[in-house]
Design an enzyme around this catalytic site. Structure first.
Site, short mmCIF file in Angstrom:
data_model
loop_
_atom_site.label_atom_id
_atom_site.label_comp_id
_atom_site.label_asym_id
_atom_site.label_seq_id
_atom_site.Cartn_x
_atom_site.Cartn_y
_atom_site.Cartn_z
N HIS A 87 5.76 24.13 7.45
CA HIS A 87 7.16 24.56 7.35
C HIS A 87 7.55 25.47 8.52
O HIS A 87 8.69 25.47 8.95
CB HIS A 87 7.41 25.33 6.05
N GLY A 138 3.64 27.54 -3.63
CA GLY A 138 3.72 28.02 -2.25
C GLY A 138 5.15 27.96 -1.76
O GLY A 138 5.93 27.11 -2.22
N CYS A 195 7.29 19.66 -3.00
CA CYS A 195 7.82 20.78 -2.23
C CYS A 195 9.09 21.27 -2.91
O CYS A 195 9.90 20.45 -3.35
CB CYS A 195 8.14 20.30 -0.81
N LEU A 196 9.26 22.59 -2.98
CA LEU A 196 10.45 23.13 -3.64
C LEU A 196 11.73 22.73 -2.90
O LEU A 196 12.80 22.73 -3.49
CB LEU A 196 10.36 24.65 -3.77
N GLN A 248 12.32 28.13 4.04
CA GLN A 248 12.89 27.52 2.83
C GLN A 248 13.92 28.43 2.16
O GLN A 248 14.66 27.98 1.29
CB GLN A 248 11.77 27.19 1.82
N HIS A 252 0.32 22.99 4.18
CA HIS A 252 1.68 22.52 3.87
C HIS A 252 2.70 23.62 4.23
O HIS A 252 3.70 23.36 4.90
CB HIS A 252 1.76 22.16 2.38
N GLU A 253 2.40 24.86 3.81
CA GLU A 253 3.34 25.97 4.08
C GLU A 253 3.39 26.27 5.58
O GLU A 253 4.45 26.58 6.11
CB GLU A 253 2.95 27.23 3.30
ZN ZN Z 1 7.12 22.77 1.04
#
Ligand code: ZN
Length: 185
Positions: free
Chosen positions: A152, A58, A106-107, A63, A148-149
């Protein structure tokens, strides 16, 4: 930031790299897209590319430095057919009272993990890549990933859900890592 906003968010596409925390660009509130047009689709595709490149499941627009309410998800495992979801302006319609604890990464926080409590199920309304309104009921990993996304989009990271002690350890590690990366450049 200002320069990017002036040129329009499409221009960041040439270099879609993922922002690593701690970074103020990950703390902003995102604006809805007016509609899912060619430009937004291009953003979604660029985000999917960046996400796949880093083996993510995701990714949210902030991000990659774009403060728009856009997320992409692909829960397909290695060897499975890709199953990309392109989501704009997601809204939570309902969440289950039942909550579950699960590990998240998380990326934007590479190699860091933490256990986060989230609703087991969530119903979410959104616009797809064709600007069509859709509603899905997700559970377990997919629900966790969508929530989660969506966090963000409000400038919330998974570390904001864990203890301050653990959060500070993770953010300190990342700060150190970023300094090393900058020094190596
Ligand atoms: Zn994340």
């Amino acid at each position: 930031m200002k320069a990017i906003a002036k040129r329009g968010f499409i221009d960041v596409m040439a270099a879609l790299s993922i922002i690593i925390a701690p970074d103020s660009r990950l703390k902003g509130h995102c604006e809805p897209v007016e509609r899912v047009d060619k430009e937004v689709r291009k953003l979604m595709d660029g985000m999917l590319d960046a996400m796949h490149k880093h083996q993510g499941i995701g990714l949210a627009a902030p991000q990659v430095g774009v403060l728009k309410r856009v997320i992409v998800i692909d829960m397909a495992r290695e060897g499975e057919e890709p199953a990309p979801m392109r989501i704009a302006n997601p809204e939570i319609v309902w969440t289950s009272e039942e909550e579950v604890l699960g590990e998240e990464g998380c990326l934007s926080l590479p190699q860091q993990f933490g256990d986060v409590v989230r609703p087991k199920k969530a119903r979410v309304r959104y616009l797809d890549q064709d600007n069509q309104e859709r509603e899905i009921e997700a559970e377990d990993m997919l629900a966790r990933c969508i929530l989660h996304e969506m966090d963000h989009l409000e400038g919330i990271l998974f570390v904001d859900h864990i203890s301050a002690l653990k959060r500070n350890i993770i953010l300190r590690k990342l700060t150190k890592m970023k300094k090393l990366m900058e020094a190596a450049e």
